[in-house]
Design an enzyme around this catalytic site. Structure first.
Site, PDB file in Angstrom:
ATOM      1  N   HIS A  19       5.996  -8.458  -5.051  1.00 35.24           N
ATOM      2  CA  HIS A  19       5.276  -9.721  -4.870  1.00 35.24           C
ATOM      3  C   HIS A  19       4.924 -10.329  -6.220  1.00 35.24           C
ATOM      4  O   HIS A  19       5.273  -9.790  -7.276  1.00 35.24           O
ATOM      5  CB  HIS A  19       4.054  -9.533  -3.972  1.00 35.24           C
ATOM      6  CG  HIS A  19       3.032  -8.569  -4.498  1.00 35.24           C
ATOM      7  ND1 HIS A  19       2.276  -8.823  -5.611  1.00 35.24           N
ATOM      8  CD2 HIS A  19       2.661  -7.335  -4.063  1.00 35.24           C
ATOM      9  CE1 HIS A  19       1.468  -7.809  -5.839  1.00 35.24           C
ATOM     10  NE2 HIS A  19       1.694  -6.885  -4.914  1.00 35.24           N
ATOM     11  N   HIS A  22       3.517  -8.115  -9.110  1.00 34.24           N
ATOM     12  CA  HIS A  22       4.535  -7.297  -9.784  1.00 34.24           C
ATOM     13  C   HIS A  22       5.369  -8.169 -10.719  1.00 34.24           C
ATOM     14  O   HIS A  22       5.699  -7.780 -11.836  1.00 34.24           O
ATOM     15  CB  HIS A  22       5.480  -6.645  -8.764  1.00 34.24           C
ATOM     16  CG  HIS A  22       4.784  -5.770  -7.765  1.00 34.24           C
ATOM     17  ND1 HIS A  22       5.038  -5.845  -6.422  1.00 34.24           N
ATOM     18  CD2 HIS A  22       3.846  -4.811  -7.912  1.00 34.24           C
ATOM     19  CE1 HIS A  22       4.293  -4.965  -5.782  1.00 34.24           C
ATOM     20  NE2 HIS A  22       3.551  -4.325  -6.665  1.00 34.24           N
ATOM     21  N   CYS A 127      -9.895   9.257   0.636  1.00 35.31           N
ATOM     22  CA  CYS A 127      -9.352   7.984   1.130  1.00 35.31           C
ATOM     23  C   CYS A 127      -7.837   8.105   1.137  1.00 35.31           C
ATOM     24  O   CYS A 127      -7.223   8.322   0.076  1.00 35.31           O
ATOM     25  CB  CYS A 127      -9.784   6.812   0.245  1.00 35.31           C
ATOM     26  SG  CYS A 127      -8.889   5.292   0.674  1.00 35.31           S
ATOM     27  N   CYS A 130      -6.005   5.391  -1.034  1.00 41.60           N
ATOM     28  CA  CYS A 130      -5.989   5.614  -2.491  1.00 41.60           C
ATOM     29  C   CYS A 130      -5.386   6.963  -2.852  1.00 41.60           C
ATOM     30  O   CYS A 130      -5.124   7.237  -4.025  1.00 41.60           O
ATOM     31  CB  CYS A 130      -7.403   5.598  -3.068  1.00 41.60           C
ATOM     32  SG  CYS A 130      -8.282   4.077  -2.832  1.00 41.60           S
ATOM     33  N   CYS A 144     -14.588   3.136   1.114  1.00 37.76           N
ATOM     34  CA  CYS A 144     -13.762   2.992  -0.086  1.00 37.76           C
ATOM     35  C   CYS A 144     -13.810   1.528  -0.537  1.00 37.76           C
ATOM     36  O   CYS A 144     -13.553   0.623   0.266  1.00 37.76           O
ATOM     37  CB  CYS A 144     -12.320   3.394   0.242  1.00 37.76           C
ATOM     38  SG  CYS A 144     -11.133   2.706  -0.915  1.00 37.76           S
ATOM     39  N   HIS A 147     -10.252  -0.227   0.004  1.00 40.65           N
ATOM     40  CA  HIS A 147      -9.650  -0.371   1.331  1.00 40.65           C
ATOM     41  C   HIS A 147     -10.643  -0.733   2.428  1.00 40.65           C
ATOM     42  O   HIS A 147     -10.244  -0.989   3.558  1.00 40.65           O
ATOM     43  CB  HIS A 147      -8.893   0.913   1.701  1.00 40.65           C
ATOM     44  CG  HIS A 147      -7.699   1.134   0.834  1.00 40.65           C
ATOM     45  ND1 HIS A 147      -7.765   1.805  -0.368  1.00 40.65           N
ATOM     46  CD2 HIS A 147      -6.430   0.707   0.970  1.00 40.65           C
ATOM     47  CE1 HIS A 147      -6.567   1.808  -0.927  1.00 40.65           C
ATOM     48  NE2 HIS A 147      -5.742   1.149  -0.142  1.00 40.65           N
ATOM     49  N   LYS A 296      -8.193 -11.427  -3.760  1.00 42.81           N
ATOM     50  CA  LYS A 296      -7.171 -10.665  -4.460  1.00 42.81           C
ATOM     51  C   LYS A 296      -5.901 -10.657  -3.623  1.00 42.81           C
ATOM     52  O   LYS A 296      -5.938 -10.404  -2.433  1.00 42.81           O
ATOM     53  CB  LYS A 296      -7.673  -9.232  -4.684  1.00 42.81           C
ATOM     54  CG  LYS A 296      -6.691  -8.433  -5.509  1.00 42.81           C
ATOM     55  CD  LYS A 296      -6.949  -6.941  -5.422  1.00 42.81           C
ATOM     56  CE  LYS A 296      -5.659  -6.219  -5.761  1.00 42.81           C
ATOM     57  NZ  LYS A 296      -5.684  -4.815  -5.410  1.00 42.81           N
ATOM     58  N   LYS A 299      -0.948  -6.311  -0.873  1.00 48.73           N
ATOM     59  CA  LYS A 299      -0.166  -5.960   0.304  1.00 48.73           C
ATOM     60  C   LYS A 299      -1.060  -5.852   1.527  1.00 48.73           C
ATOM     61  O   LYS A 299      -0.776  -6.374   2.583  1.00 48.73           O
ATOM     62  CB  LYS A 299       0.513  -4.617   0.073  1.00 48.73           C
ATOM     63  CG  LYS A 299       1.571  -4.695  -0.976  1.00 48.73           C
ATOM     64  CD  LYS A 299       1.916  -3.337  -1.540  1.00 48.73           C
ATOM     65  CE  LYS A 299       1.023  -2.953  -2.688  1.00 48.73           C
ATOM     66  NZ  LYS A 299       1.571  -2.020  -3.620  1.00 48.73           N
TER      67      LYS A 299
HETATM   68  O1  ME8 Z   1      -0.620   0.945  -8.731  1.00 52.78           O
HETATM   69  N1  ME8 Z   1      -2.281  -9.756  -9.900  1.00 52.78           N
HETATM   70  O2  ME8 Z   1       1.528   0.469  -8.031  1.00 52.78           O
HETATM   71  P1  ME8 Z   1       1.344  -0.963  -7.351  1.00 52.78           P
HETATM   72  C1  ME8 Z   1      -1.678  -9.285 -10.991  1.00 52.78           C
HETATM   73  N2  ME8 Z   1       2.268   2.954  -8.475  1.00 52.78           N
HETATM   74  N3  ME8 Z   1      -0.968  -8.141 -11.006  1.00 52.78           N
HETATM   75  C2  ME8 Z   1      -0.852  -7.459  -9.877  1.00 52.78           C
HETATM   76  C3  ME8 Z   1      -1.459  -7.899  -8.676  1.00 52.78           C
HETATM   77  C4  ME8 Z   1      -2.205  -9.115  -8.733  1.00 52.78           C
HETATM   78  N4  ME8 Z   1      -2.809  -9.637  -7.686  1.00 52.78           N
HETATM   79  N5  ME8 Z   1      -1.167  -7.001  -7.717  1.00 52.78           N
HETATM   80  C5  ME8 Z   1      -0.384  -6.039  -8.287  1.00 52.78           C
HETATM   81  C6  ME8 Z   1       0.554   1.256  -8.569  1.00 52.78           C
HETATM   82  N6  ME8 Z   1      -0.175  -6.309  -9.578  1.00 52.78           N
HETATM   83  C7  ME8 Z   1       1.054   2.579  -9.105  1.00 52.78           C
HETATM   84  C8  ME8 Z   1       1.209   2.490 -10.602  1.00 52.78           C
HETATM   85  S1  ME8 Z   1       1.882   3.516 -12.976  1.00 52.78           S
HETATM   86  C9  ME8 Z   1       2.123   5.030 -13.616  1.00 52.78           C
HETATM   87  C10 ME8 Z   1       1.645   3.760 -11.265  1.00 52.78           C
HETATM   88  C11 ME8 Z   1       0.628  -5.520 -10.525  1.00 52.78           C
HETATM   89  O3  ME8 Z   1       2.630  -1.253  -6.666  1.00 52.78           O
HETATM   90  C12 ME8 Z   1      -0.223  -5.010 -11.663  1.00 52.78           C
HETATM   91  O4  ME8 Z   1       0.600  -4.658 -12.724  1.00 52.78           O
HETATM   92  O5  ME8 Z   1       0.113  -1.015  -6.557  1.00 52.78           O
HETATM   93  C13 ME8 Z   1      -0.828  -3.766 -11.052  1.00 52.78           C
HETATM   94  O6  ME8 Z   1      -1.387  -2.893 -12.021  1.00 52.78           O
HETATM   95  C14 ME8 Z   1       0.385  -3.191 -10.369  1.00 52.78           C
HETATM   96  O7  ME8 Z   1       1.088  -4.357  -9.868  1.00 52.78           O
HETATM   97  C15 ME8 Z   1       0.062  -2.235  -9.244  1.00 52.78           C
HETATM   98  O8  ME8 Z   1       1.258  -1.933  -8.594  1.00 52.78           O
END
Ligand code: ME8
Length: 651
Positions: A19, A22, A127, A130, A144, A147, A296, A299
């Site tokens: 999204h 990312h 949780c 998380c 949490c 969530h 925010k 997903k």
């Molecule tokens: O946390 N605004 O993965 P994730 C800006 N797998 N950036 C955002 C965002 C938003 N609203 N939502 C997500 C994880 N991001 C773990 C990480 S690393 C060793 C493991 C971006 O799929 C942002 O970079 O939930 C955030 O830190 C990341 O997606 C979280 O991705």
């Protein structure tokens, strides 16, 4: 001597499709990576997917498929998306890669052998979203905070990592490396976490509960906690321990994450590295959230903006530009399509696009598309100041890019664009073209503007690589000789006179706001003025402008500048000031003498066509800089409606 540079994004969970969030982080990494390539660093850019854990297992179950088939499918969505967004990553890691698993096991064994991992029975509130236990003090109303669900109490025997014993070391390390976590607000946030005693970290999950993970090397009945697995991707991707890439790039590693995963990256990760005997990362760069309709974007909340969809509607470069220009790295930003459309129309179509097409069109009209010679003596006479303007823009740009202040780096480029649009207005090439005697001036103006476009094409490259290439093509550079190295960009007069330019093109067409998302309803038949306001400023911003009443004492034309007049004005100071104003087509000198006008009194003095101008006269204009011949404009000087003493401030 090229310096190594290593940048990573988080590895994204494959429990949902990519999204906007990312896309933003990955584009930031791409921009900084391209920038470092531009300053001749040898770069390595890593992204990938995080594929283990309970979350993923449950998502696979929901789709009635195996975890393996599920992660292959979603990981491919990420991997296939990035080339479509011009992401220049060198490697794409998956935590299900066997080589990654081997590194995780090797490090776990090392830490276990040195006695930093112990086995214990534990009962706690867990949780599932998380995938971690929560202490009571971390819960909000017993739920949490991420969530908004009540955690379940579970009791099990597990392995724990003695994080607590490294707490003081981490505090000292962060204090000794003030820019390790940046911007500073996140460093302070981590130090604030560290004011509370740090619990040891539960790093295992029994296989009776979760099978989808990397088996602990010292106990086959357990898999490792997903964060212990995930964070090590940054090390395993470099081919640790044998590969020379590790020795080259690890010492300079920089991570980019959003604030949601500050704690694992700011606390668990440096401590894990310390325990594993590996150097701590150089910088953790933390950005804020993109919020959609004030909440925010995530997903679980379901209000996800499909990045590919917007890229297809508005174009990839416009989309990348918007994300980099709109968000202040480190702070939250609101995403809305209206703001995107506004930026496209004002910054891209109007400022950059218009400058580009005006200059290339004039080069064709006056010189048949052949880059003209420019005489340095004439440049001095005209005081266009392009090398100085470019020098200042590049200096600010490089400083801000290196510090991840992308919006400020872009502002510096746009200042240059605006100055160049002004140069066209002031020098009025269409007037110079009327007389043979002003051919050298016309050549100098057009050449300097073409050179300015060349520099701009280089500077926008990290953010808008396709547009940069298009601009360079239209400046006569062959597709196999683009120049994206800062040294070349800086080389004044790199563009060779005599080069044949291809016909002009539209870089960014103006776009209309889609009907459904239009900002407000208007009465049928009403005339809607098409105005675009500049970005909002504060009262303090405005207060920096010193506006005064001045009386015009003397007015003279300026040789070869048919649109300019030199004014002498009384500002209530001991001596009269000289000021250049582009109003010769609208006022005769006699009409102005004795008039009271409004001027910006604290504008930095500048030379225009060889005349020093100390201030700026304010005038209302019926049109902005849209018309390339400038003939349609109505311009009137602002004045006061009763006589005032010269120098009276405007408040
Ligand atoms: O946390 N605004 O993965 P994730 C800006 N797998 N950036 C955002 C965002 C938003 N609203 N939502 C997500 C994880 N991001 C773990 C990480 S690393 C060793 C493991 C971006 O799929 C942002 O970079 O939930 C955030 O830190 C990341 O997606 C979280 O991705």
């Amino acid at each position: 001597m090229p310096q190594p540079f290593y940048i990573t994004t988080p590895i994204y969970y494959v429990n949902a499709k990519p999204h906007l969030g990312h896309a933003y982080t990955t584009i930031c990494a791409d921009v900084i990576n391209r920038y470092h390539r531009m300053v001749t660093d040898e770069t390595f850019f890593l992204t990938g997917t995080d594929e283990h854990g309970d979350k993923i297992m449950r998502a696979a179950k929901k789709e009635n498929t195996t975890p393996r088939a599920y992660v292959d499918k979603i990981s491919a969505l990420f991997r296939e998306l990035w080339p479509q967004m011009n992401i220049s990553n060198d490697y794409f890691i998956r935590t299900t890669d066997p080589a990654h698993g081997n590194v995780v096991q090797m490090i776990l064994q090392r830490i276990y052998d040195q006695g930093d991992i112990y086995f214990s029975e534990y009962e706690g509130k867990y949780c599932f979203g998380c995938e971690r236990f929560y202490a009571d003090r971390e819960l909000v109303d017993g739920k949490c905070p991420d969530h908004q669900t009540a955690p379940e109490t579970i009791k099990e025997s597990n392995y724990f990592f003695k994080m607590g014993q490294y707490q003081q070391w981490l505090i000292d390390h962060i204090r000794q490396h003030p820019d390790m976590i940046r911007p500073e607000r996140y460093r302070n946030e981590v130090l604030a976490f560290l004011r509370e005693p740090l619990d040891d970290l539960c790093i295992s999950r029994p296989k009776s509960r979760i099978k989808w993970g990397i088996t602990l090397p010292f106990d086959k009945d357990y898999v490792t906690y997903v964060w212990f697995d995930a964070l090590l991707n940054y090390v395993s991707a470099l081919g640790y321990p044998e590969d020379a890439r590790f020795d080259k790039f690890w010492p300079v590693v920089q991570h980019i994450v959003a604030k949601d995963i500050l704690k694992p990256h700011g606390i668990y990760w440096p401590i894990m590295l310390k325990a594993a005997g590996l150097p701590v990362y150089r910088h953790l760069n933390v950005h804020g959230y993109w919020n959609v309709a004030q909440s925010k974007m995530s997903k679980s909340l379901g209000n996800v903006v499909e990045p590919l969809q917007l890229k297809n509607v508005y174009g990839l470069d416009a989309f990348r530009f918007f994300l980099m220009r709109e968000m202040v790295f480190g702070l939250d930003a609101n995403f809305n399509e209206e703001a995107l459309v506004q930026r496209i129309n004002s910054d891209l179509a109007n400022d950059l696009g218009n400058l580009f097409s005006r200059v290339i069109t004039m080069a064709h009209k006056y010189f048949k598309g052949v880059v003209p010679q420019s005489d340095p003596a004439i440049e001095a006479e005209l005081s266009l100041g392009m090398p100085e303007r470019i020098g200042r823009a590049i200096e600010t740009y490089t400083q801000e890019m290196a510090g991840f202040a992308f919006h400020k780096a872009l502002s510096a480029v746009w200042e240059l664009i605006n100055q160049m649009n002004k140069i066209i207005d002031v020098t009025a090439p269409w007037e110079l073209a009327k007389a043979k005697s002003s051919l050298p001036q016309l050549q100098a103006v057009i050449y300097n503007l073409l050179e300015g476009l060349r520099v701009i094409s280089g500077l926008i490259y990290p953010i808008m690589p396709d547009t940069a290439a298009t601009m360079q093509k239209h400046l006569g550079y062959a597709p196999d000789q683009p120049f994206f190295k800062i040294e070349t960009i800086k080389t004044w007069k790199h563009l060779a006179p005599g080069t044949q330019l291809p016909k002009s093109t539209t870089l960014f067409p103006r776009v209309e706001m889609p009907k459904a998302a239009a900002p407000s309803e208007t009465a049928p038949g009403a005339i809607v003025p098409k105005i675009e306001l500049k970005p909002e400023i504060t009262l303090e911003d405005f207060a920096r402008v010193d506006l005064r009443v001045a009386t015009v004492l003397k007015v003279e034309p300026i040789a070869r500048a048919q649109r300019l007049l030199k004014l002498e004005i009384d500002l209530g100071e001991p001596e009269a000031r000289s000021l250049v104003a582009g109003i010769a087509e609208h006022y005769t000198p006699d009409e102005l003498i004795g008039k009271q006008v409004i001027v910006v009194a604290n504008l930095k003095p500048a030379k225009l066509m060889g005349v020093l101008s100390k201030g700026m006269l304010l005038a209302a204009s019926s049109d902005s800089s849209d018309s390339s011949d400038g003939s349609q404009k109505q311009t009137v000087a602002l004045t006061v409606d009763r006589p005032m003493p010269p120098g009276s401030p405007i408040k």
